[in-house]
Motif scaffolding. Structure first.
Motif, PDB file in Angstrom:
ATOM      1  N   GLU A 172       0.740  -1.258   0.242  1.00  0.00           N
ATOM      2  CA  GLU A 172       0.015   0.008  -0.113  1.00  0.00           C
ATOM      3  C   GLU A 172       0.909   1.162   0.094  1.00  0.00           C
ATOM      4  OE1 GLU A 172      -2.257  -0.711   3.474  1.00  0.00           O
ATOM      5  OE2 GLU A 172      -0.621  -0.055   4.903  1.00  0.00           O
ATOM      6  N   SER A 173       0.044   2.370  -0.249  1.00  0.00           N
ATOM      7  CA  SER A 173       0.885   3.772  -0.270  1.00  0.00           C
ATOM      8  C   SER A 173       1.640   3.867   0.853  1.00  0.00           C
ATOM      9  CB  SER A 173      -0.151   4.642  -0.581  1.00  0.00           C
ATOM     10  OG  SER A 173       0.596   6.033  -0.473  1.00  0.00           O
ATOM     11  N   GLY A 174       2.797   4.193   0.931  1.00  0.00           N
ATOM     12  CA  GLY A 174       3.696   4.653   2.537  1.00  0.00           C
ATOM     13  C   GLY A 174       4.110   3.403   3.068  1.00  0.00           C
ATOM     14  N   SER A 175       4.224   2.113   2.368  1.00  0.00           N
ATOM     15  CA  SER A 175       4.977   0.688   2.871  1.00  0.00           C
ATOM     16  C   SER A 175       6.068   1.013   2.637  1.00  0.00           C
ATOM     17  CB  SER A 175       4.212  -0.489   2.343  1.00  0.00           C
ATOM     18  OG  SER A 175       4.179  -0.207   0.960  1.00  0.00           O
ATOM     19  N   GLY A 176       6.756   1.796   1.687  1.00  0.00           N
ATOM     20  CA  GLY A 176       8.158   1.929   1.805  1.00  0.00           C
ATOM     21  C   GLY A 176       8.742   1.699   0.316  1.00  0.00           C
ATOM     22  N   LYS A 177       8.094   1.240  -0.589  1.00  0.00           N
ATOM     23  CA  LYS A 177       8.355   0.526  -2.035  1.00  0.00           C
ATOM     24  C   LYS A 177       9.779   1.755  -2.662  1.00  0.00           C
ATOM     25  CE  LYS A 177       4.227   0.706  -3.735  1.00  0.00           C
ATOM     26  NZ  LYS A 177       3.756   1.334  -2.523  1.00  0.00           N
ATOM     27  N   SER A 178       9.101   3.077  -2.754  1.00  0.00           N
ATOM     28  CA  SER A 178      10.066   3.819  -3.239  1.00  0.00           C
ATOM     29  C   SER A 178      11.504   4.257  -2.588  1.00  0.00           C
ATOM     30  CB  SER A 178       9.244   5.486  -3.444  1.00  0.00           C
ATOM     31  OG  SER A 178       8.350   5.435  -4.401  1.00  0.00           O
ATOM     32  N   THR A 179      11.325   4.124  -1.191  1.00  0.00           N
ATOM     33  CA  THR A 179      12.519   4.111  -0.496  1.00  0.00           C
ATOM     34  C   THR A 179      13.237   3.037  -0.651  1.00  0.00           C
ATOM     35  OG1 THR A 179      10.917   5.185   1.347  1.00  0.00           O
ATOM     36  CG2 THR A 179      13.151   4.265   2.136  1.00  0.00           C
ATOM     37  N   ILE A 180      12.957   1.799  -0.716  1.00  0.00           N
ATOM     38  CA  ILE A 180      13.637   0.540  -1.093  1.00  0.00           C
ATOM     39  C   ILE A 180      14.283   0.666  -2.413  1.00  0.00           C
ATOM     40  CG2 ILE A 180      12.236  -1.187  -1.859  1.00  0.00           C
ATOM     41  CD1 ILE A 180      13.385  -3.124   0.269  1.00  0.00           C
TER      42      ILE A 180
HETATM   43  N1  LIG Z   1      11.472  12.701   1.972  1.00  0.00           N
HETATM   44  C1  LIG Z   1      10.841  12.248   2.908  1.00  0.00           C
HETATM   45  N2  LIG Z   1      10.406  12.630   4.044  1.00  0.00           N
HETATM   46  C2  LIG Z   1       9.704  12.475   5.209  1.00  0.00           C
HETATM   47  N3  LIG Z   1       9.200  11.141   5.002  1.00  0.00           N
HETATM   48  C3  LIG Z   1       9.281  10.421   3.920  1.00  0.00           C
HETATM   49  C4  LIG Z   1      10.024  11.087   2.778  1.00  0.00           C
HETATM   50  N4  LIG Z   1       9.969   9.962   1.800  1.00  0.00           N
HETATM   51  C5  LIG Z   1       9.070   9.055   2.328  1.00  0.00           C
HETATM   52  N5  LIG Z   1       8.646   9.339   3.555  1.00  0.00           N
HETATM   53  C6  LIG Z   1       7.642   8.404   4.352  1.00  0.00           C
HETATM   54  O1  LIG Z   1       8.355   7.147   4.222  1.00  0.00           O
HETATM   55  C7  LIG Z   1       7.228   6.242   4.125  1.00  0.00           C
HETATM   56  C8  LIG Z   1       7.499   5.140   2.993  1.00  0.00           C
HETATM   57  O2  LIG Z   1       7.504   5.946   1.873  1.00  0.00           O
HETATM   58  P1  LIG Z   1       7.663   5.584   0.244  1.00  0.00           P
HETATM   59  O3  LIG Z   1       7.534   6.781  -0.538  1.00  0.00           O
HETATM   60  O4  LIG Z   1       8.824   4.653   0.233  1.00  0.00           O
HETATM   61  O5  LIG Z   1       6.453   4.639   0.184  1.00  0.00           O
HETATM   62  P2  LIG Z   1       5.758   4.009  -0.911  1.00  0.00           P
HETATM   63  O6  LIG Z   1       5.262   2.615  -0.615  1.00  0.00           O
HETATM   64  O7  LIG Z   1       6.742   4.243  -2.357  1.00  0.00           O
HETATM   65  O8  LIG Z   1       4.305   4.773  -1.439  1.00  0.00           O
HETATM   66  P3  LIG Z   1       3.586   5.194  -2.679  1.00  0.00           P
HETATM   67  O9  LIG Z   1       2.899   3.860  -2.988  1.00  0.00           O
HETATM   68  O10 LIG Z   1       2.564   6.018  -2.256  1.00  0.00           O
HETATM   69  O11 LIG Z   1       4.441   5.581  -3.677  1.00  0.00           O
HETATM   70  C9  LIG Z   1       6.001   6.914   4.327  1.00  0.00           C
HETATM   71  O12 LIG Z   1       5.720   6.937   5.546  1.00  0.00           O
HETATM   72  C10 LIG Z   1       6.438   8.281   3.650  1.00  0.00           C
HETATM   73  O13 LIG Z   1       5.766   9.236   4.323  1.00  0.00           O
END
Ligand SMILES: Nc1ncnc2c1ncn2[C@@H]1O[C@H](COP(=O)(O)OP(=O)(O)OP(=O)(O)O)[C@@H](O)[C@H]1O
Ligand SMILES: [Mg+2]
Length: 285
Positions: A41-49
């Motif tokens: 789901e959104s916010g799970s950390g996909k883009s971060t990984i």
């Molecule tokens: N630059 C940032 N500053 C603060 N918090 C961040 C930052 N980038 C991501 N986060 C937080 O880290 C967590 C993971 O975010 P991430 O963008 O990796 O999720 P995601 O799975 O890619 O979501 P989406 O499906 O919406 O793209 C979320 O709680 C997000 O708010």
């Protein structure tokens, strides 16, 4: 040794409201040539990984535990030239929002030329146009002259793919194109990504919301929930017989599965009904 080895990775972001733990001990290994989808789901950390693989975290973020190794090298220990080499020679990124990541003040042609020259390649107009033709841009000469804001979402994704693939990366990290793209364009963009990877033999890590498309393009899927990989296996078995309750609820929420009459309840609702509120992803606020 796998090409990508992410072990117990912890990533935190500093925010005015405190520290956000985006990855809370994520582990994922990928071999050369594999196609892996990461869903969640959104916010799970996909883009971060995805960005962590190239140590390309936003400035307010950092590694707070665990390791990322590419070709056995811990990216957290690389100096600037080492990181530059990794990003230039091994990694290709197709960002979630290509328009935002393209340089707004430079025409598409100029940006492509920079990448190609950096690789010692042919940056002539004809060669750049050829790169755009490879991503099925019908009028490359015109697109080379445009600025990013003059591109549609789908066109910007194609340009981003052309830029990423110009490097012939061994690892391609594709973040799901934003929901702004309509379904047909998204399908075409995905097809391009996987066909380009097929041609170069690149390992693909695709960060996605779209389980139906994942079933089509990837033999392996990893499921993320609150900064961890909670399930990882062959797509067919994860989708048909998910083990983790979060995966089960993710599947139940899918429209195509809805039509098959599966009960819809979000994972958060399910947890709440079982054991009260789930703990919050934020720490140290
Ligand atoms: N630059 C940032 N500053 C603060 N918090 C961040 C930052 N980038 C991501 N986060 C937080 O880290 C967590 C993971 O975010 P991430 O963008 O990796 O999720 P995601 O799975 O890619 O979501 P989406 O499906 O919406 O793209 C979320 O709680 C997000 O708010
Ligand atoms: Mg994301």
């Amino acid at each position: 040794m796998s090409l990508i080895e992410i072990d117990d990775l912890v990533v935190e972001f500093r925010t005015p409201r405190g520290t956000v733990r985006a990855l809370a001990g994520a582990t994922l290994h990928a071999s050369a040539g594999e196609r892996i989808a990461i869903v969640g789901e959104s916010g799970s950390g996909k883009s971060t990984i995805g960005t962590a693989i190239g140590a390309l975290l936003p400035a307010n973020g950092g590694f707070a535990g665990g390791t990322v190794r590419v070709d056995g090298v811990d990216v957290g220990t690389l100096d600037r030239p080492g990181l530059r080499r990794l990003r230039r020679e091994t990694l290709g990124f197709i960002p979630q929002d290509p328009i935002a990541t393209l340089n707004p003040t430079m025409r598409v042609g100029g940006q492509l030329a920079l990448v190609v020259r950096d690789l010692g390649g042919d940056a002539s107009r004809a060669a750049l146009a050829q790169l755009l033709e490879e991503v099925q841009i019908a009028d490359p000469a015109d697109v080379l002259r445009r600025f990013p804001h003059q591109l549609s979402g789908g066109m910007a994704q194609r340009v981003a793919i052309a830029i990423a693939m110009a490097r012939r990366p061994r690892i391609l990290i594709a973040d799901e194109p934003t929901a702004a793209l309509d379904a047909n364009v998204r399908r075409e963009v995905l097809k391009l990504v996987f066909e380009a990877a097929e041609q170069t033999g690149a390992t693909v890590v695709w960060l996605s919301h779209d389980l139906d498309a994942v079933a089509k393009w990837c033999r392996r899927v990893a499921v993320m929930y609150r900064g961890r990989i909670v399930e990882d296996g062959p797509t067919a078995s994860v989708l048909e017989a998910p083990e983790h309750p979060y995966t089960q609820s993710l599947l139940a929420a899918m429209p195509s599965r809805l039509r098959r009459g599966v009960e819809v309840r979000t994972y958060t609702e399910m947890l709440a009904s079982q054991a009260g509120e789930p703990d919050d992803a934020e720490v140290g606020a």
